[in-house]
Design a protein around this motif. Structure first.
Motif, PDB file in Angstrom:
ATOM      1  N   ALA A 163       0.832  -1.206   0.000  1.00 16.83           N
ATOM      2  CA  ALA A 163       0.000   0.000   0.000  1.00 16.83           C
ATOM      3  C   ALA A 163       0.867   1.256   0.000  1.00 16.83           C
ATOM      4  CB  ALA A 163      -0.937  -0.004   1.206  1.00 16.83           C
ATOM      5  N   ILE A 189      -4.669  11.186  -0.467  1.00 15.21           N
ATOM      6  CA  ILE A 189      -5.614  10.114  -0.123  1.00 15.21           C
ATOM      7  C   ILE A 189      -4.836   8.841   0.234  1.00 15.21           C
ATOM      8  CG2 ILE A 189      -5.960   9.524  -2.589  1.00 15.21           C
ATOM      9  CD1 ILE A 189      -8.876   8.727  -1.758  1.00 15.21           C
ATOM     10  N   ILE A 197      -5.767   4.801   1.617  1.00 16.90           N
ATOM     11  CA  ILE A 197      -6.788   3.820   1.952  1.00 16.90           C
ATOM     12  C   ILE A 197      -6.114   2.535   2.422  1.00 16.90           C
ATOM     13  CG2 ILE A 197      -8.577   2.363   0.895  1.00 16.90           C
ATOM     14  CD1 ILE A 197      -9.346   4.808  -0.759  1.00 16.90           C
ATOM     15  N   HIS A 220      -8.716  -1.626  -0.880  1.00 13.33           N
ATOM     16  CA  HIS A 220      -8.288  -1.165  -2.206  1.00 13.33           C
ATOM     17  C   HIS A 220      -9.137  -1.815  -3.299  1.00 13.33           C
ATOM     18  CE1 HIS A 220      -3.910   0.272  -1.252  1.00 13.33           C
ATOM     19  NE2 HIS A 220      -4.834   0.895  -0.540  1.00 13.33           N
ATOM     20  N   GLY A 221      -9.349  -1.071  -4.370  1.00 13.52           N
ATOM     21  CA  GLY A 221      -9.952  -1.650  -5.579  1.00 13.52           C
ATOM     22  C   GLY A 221     -11.434  -1.953  -5.506  1.00 13.52           C
ATOM     23  N   VAL A 222     -12.115  -1.416  -4.484  1.00 16.23           N
ATOM     24  CA  VAL A 222     -13.561  -1.673  -4.397  1.00 16.23           C
ATOM     25  C   VAL A 222     -14.372  -0.367  -4.426  1.00 16.23           C
ATOM     26  CG1 VAL A 222     -13.509  -3.967  -3.357  1.00 16.23           C
ATOM     27  CG2 VAL A 222     -13.367  -1.952  -1.872  1.00 16.23           C
ATOM     28  N   GLY A 223     -13.703   0.698  -4.884  1.00 13.84           N
ATOM     29  CA  GLY A 223     -14.448   1.939  -5.110  1.00 13.84           C
ATOM     30  C   GLY A 223     -14.408   2.949  -3.980  1.00 13.84           C
ATOM     31  N   GLY A 232     -11.779   4.751  -2.897  1.00 10.04           N
ATOM     32  CA  GLY A 232     -11.055   5.948  -3.342  1.00 10.04           C
ATOM     33  C   GLY A 232     -11.949   6.839  -4.178  1.00 10.04           C
ATOM     34  N   THR A 233     -12.742   6.213  -5.023  1.00 14.07           N
ATOM     35  CA  THR A 233     -13.644   6.957  -5.898  1.00 14.07           C
ATOM     36  C   THR A 233     -14.681   7.723  -5.076  1.00 14.07           C
ATOM     37  OG1 THR A 233     -13.317   5.332  -7.641  1.00 14.07           O
ATOM     38  CG2 THR A 233     -15.290   6.695  -7.803  1.00 14.07           C
ATOM     39  N   ASN A 290       2.193   4.895 -10.117  1.00 16.53           N
ATOM     40  CA  ASN A 290       1.080   4.616  -9.207  1.00 16.53           C
ATOM     41  C   ASN A 290      -0.227   4.616 -10.019  1.00 16.53           C
ATOM     42  OD1 ASN A 290      -0.739   4.398  -7.115  1.00 16.53           O
ATOM     43  ND2 ASN A 290       0.199   5.995  -5.858  1.00 16.53           N
ATOM     44  N   ARG A 296      -5.181   6.810 -12.282  1.00 19.24           N
ATOM     45  CA  ARG A 296      -6.511   6.542 -12.878  1.00 19.24           C
ATOM     46  C   ARG A 296      -7.609   7.232 -12.107  1.00 19.24           C
ATOM     47  NH1 ARG A 296      -7.447   1.327 -16.180  1.00 19.24           N
ATOM     48  NH2 ARG A 296      -9.641   1.880 -16.078  1.00 19.24           N
ATOM     49  N   ARG A 343     -10.026  10.290 -13.512  1.00 20.14           N
ATOM     50  CA  ARG A 343     -11.465  10.087 -13.540  1.00 20.14           C
ATOM     51  C   ARG A 343     -12.225  11.317 -13.043  1.00 20.14           C
ATOM     52  NH1 ARG A 343     -14.725   5.065 -10.981  1.00 20.14           N
ATOM     53  NH2 ARG A 343     -16.712   5.754 -11.755  1.00 20.14           N
TER      54      ARG A 343
HETATM   55  C1  LIG Z   1      -4.665   5.076  -4.896  1.00 20.24           C
HETATM   56  C2  LIG Z   1      -5.863   4.680  -4.052  1.00 20.24           C
HETATM   57  C3  LIG Z   1      -6.332   5.902  -3.240  1.00 20.24           C
HETATM   58  C4  LIG Z   1      -6.994   4.201  -4.974  1.00 20.24           C
HETATM   59  O1  LIG Z   1      -8.124   3.938  -4.183  1.00 20.24           O
HETATM   60  P1  LIG Z   1      -9.048   2.645  -4.449  1.00 20.24           P
HETATM   61  O2  LIG Z   1     -10.173   2.687  -3.494  1.00 20.24           O
HETATM   62  O3  LIG Z   1      -8.194   1.428  -4.434  1.00 20.24           O
HETATM   63  O4  LIG Z   1      -9.559   2.952  -5.934  1.00 20.24           O
HETATM   64  P2  LIG Z   1     -10.961   2.617  -6.591  1.00 20.24           P
HETATM   65  O5  LIG Z   1     -11.362   1.218  -6.267  1.00 20.24           O
HETATM   66  O6  LIG Z   1     -11.934   3.693  -6.242  1.00 20.24           O
HETATM   67  O7  LIG Z   1     -10.568   2.719  -8.131  1.00 20.24           O
HETATM   68  C5  LIG Z   1     -10.122   3.942  -8.707  1.00 20.24           C
HETATM   69  C6  LIG Z   1      -9.565   3.680 -10.089  1.00 20.24           C
HETATM   70  O8  LIG Z   1      -8.293   3.012  -9.986  1.00 20.24           O
HETATM   71  C7  LIG Z   1      -8.323   1.769 -10.686  1.00 20.24           C
HETATM   72  N1  LIG Z   1      -7.516   0.837  -9.889  1.00 20.24           N
HETATM   73  C8  LIG Z   1      -7.775   0.392  -8.644  1.00 20.24           C
HETATM   74  N2  LIG Z   1      -6.782  -0.425  -8.245  1.00 20.24           N
HETATM   75  C9  LIG Z   1      -5.908  -0.505  -9.290  1.00 20.24           C
HETATM   76  C10 LIG Z   1      -4.683  -1.171  -9.480  1.00 20.24           C
HETATM   77  N3  LIG Z   1      -4.154  -1.940  -8.536  1.00 20.24           N
HETATM   78  N4  LIG Z   1      -4.040  -0.991 -10.670  1.00 20.24           N
HETATM   79  C11 LIG Z   1      -4.543  -0.205 -11.630  1.00 20.24           C
HETATM   80  N5  LIG Z   1      -5.710   0.490 -11.500  1.00 20.24           N
HETATM   81  C12 LIG Z   1      -6.377   0.323 -10.340  1.00 20.24           C
HETATM   82  C13 LIG Z   1      -9.778   1.397 -10.746  1.00 20.24           C
HETATM   83  O9  LIG Z   1     -10.041   0.537 -11.837  1.00 20.24           O
HETATM   84  C14 LIG Z   1     -10.431   2.742 -10.929  1.00 20.24           C
HETATM   85  O10 LIG Z   1     -10.295   3.210 -12.265  1.00 20.24           O
HETATM   86  P3  LIG Z   1     -11.575   3.287 -13.228  1.00 20.24           P
HETATM   87  O11 LIG Z   1     -12.551   4.168 -12.501  1.00 20.24           O
HETATM   88  O12 LIG Z   1     -11.029   3.901 -14.461  1.00 20.24           O
HETATM   89  O13 LIG Z   1     -12.043   1.868 -13.355  1.00 20.24           O
HETATM   90  C15 LIG Z   1      -5.509   3.515  -3.081  1.00 20.24           C
HETATM   91  O14 LIG Z   1      -5.059   2.424  -3.838  1.00 20.24           O
HETATM   92  C16 LIG Z   1      -4.475   3.869  -2.029  1.00 20.24           C
HETATM   93  O15 LIG Z   1      -4.814   4.394  -0.965  1.00 20.24           O
HETATM   94  N6  LIG Z   1      -3.183   3.566  -2.304  1.00 20.24           N
HETATM   95  C17 LIG Z   1      -2.124   3.778  -1.342  1.00 20.24           C
HETATM   96  C18 LIG Z   1      -1.853   5.239  -1.059  1.00 20.24           C
HETATM   97  C19 LIG Z   1      -1.587   6.027  -2.319  1.00 20.24           C
HETATM   98  O16 LIG Z   1      -0.882   5.596  -3.224  1.00 20.24           O
HETATM   99  N7  LIG Z   1      -2.163   7.239  -2.343  1.00 20.24           N
HETATM  100  C20 LIG Z   1      -1.964   8.172  -3.428  1.00 20.24           C
HETATM  101  C21 LIG Z   1      -0.698   8.922  -3.191  1.00 20.24           C
HETATM  102  S1  LIG Z   1      -0.549  10.254  -4.350  1.00 20.24           S
END
Ligand SMILES: CC(C)(COP(=O)(O)OP(=O)(O)OC[C@H]1O[C@@H](n2cnc3c(N)ncnc32)[C@H](O)[C@@H]1OP(=O)(O)O)[C@@H](O)C(=O)NCCC(=O)NCCS
Length: 175
Positions: free
Chosen positions: A38, A94, A96, A101-104, A106-107, A133, A138, A142
């Motif tokens: 993460a 942000i 999470i 992760h990956g269940v919406g 972040g969105t 990243n 992405r 969005r």
């Molecule tokens: C980056 C982060 C906030 C995304 O949140 P999330 O809840 O996992 O994301 P969501 O499920 O809402 O998906 C958001 C988009 O990312 C895409 N996505 C999610 N996981 C992915 C992965 N592992 N690889 C590629 N794309 C991915 C989704 O398909 C979606 O894109 P779409 O709307 O075009 O389909 C989360 O992974 C996180 O907290 N990461 C660690 C901390 C971090 O990197 N923060 C950002 C620092 S700048």
């Protein structure tokens, strides 16, 4: 912001609400429990100093947390700059928990945060993210964030290699 329930793609329900001063311990606990995966594109250390900086977001009304079973599983915030020549401008972050992760989540958090920012009259939200990243890039795209620049080799990764970072931003008002 009123408390609201968000249903995730895996049917779990989280509560979204503003960050409050009592959240500090919980936040520290979430951050110290983030997995190496993460945190792979993040900027450690996540020590008390950084958490204290995040906690200052309780005053701005632009820091939101996601709660699942009484624990914080996500934080998203905009730090609004205070100097006159940076009026209406802020930076977003942000984080999470890996179990969500990956269940919406972040969105839904970004959607709520940008809605709050718009209502507060912010003009621009910017950020810097490691180019690799993918999930974060992405997510930001969005919501209309555009890539405004690229810093070459600005980030030294956990893999012992340099990576580019992207400067991204979205204009949320026309003022
Ligand atoms: C980056 C982060 C906030 C995304 O949140 P999330 O809840 O996992 O994301 P969501 O499920 O809402 O998906 C958001 C988009 O990312 C895409 N996505 C999610 N996981 C992915 C992965 N592992 N690889 C590629 N794309 C991915 C989704 O398909 C979606 O894109 P779409 O709307 O075009 O389909 C989360 O992974 C996180 O907290 N990461 C660690 C901390 C971090 O990197 N923060 C950002 C620092 S700048």
């Amino acid at each position: 912001m009123k408390k609201r329930i968000a249903k995730l793609r895996d049917a779990r329900e989280v509560m979204l609400r503003l960050l409050v001063p009592d959240d500090k311990e919980q936040l520290l606990s979430m951050v110290t429990n983030l997995s190496a995966d993460a945190l792979v594109w993040s900027n450690p250390p996540y020590d008390e100093e950084k958490i204290n900086r995040w906690m200052s977001g309780t005053k701005s009304g632009l820091s939101i947390v996601a709660i699942f079973e009484n624990r914080i599983v996500g934080i998203s915030a905009i730090h609004q700059f205070t100097r006159p020549r940076e009026r209406g401008v802020g930076d977003m972050m942000i984080y999470i928990h890996q179990d969500f992760h990956g269940v919406g989540l972040g969105t839904v958090m970004t959607e709520n945060l940008l809605f709050l920012a718009k209502n507060k009259g912010l003009h621009r939200v910017g950020l810097e993210v490691v180019e690799d990243n993918e999930a974060a890039v992405r997510l930001y795209k969005r919501f209309g964030f555009e890539i405004e620049g690229k810093k070459r080799d600005a980030y030294y990764g956990a893999d012992g290699k340099y990576h580019n970072t992207l400067v991204m931003g979205v204009l949320i008002s026309k003022n």
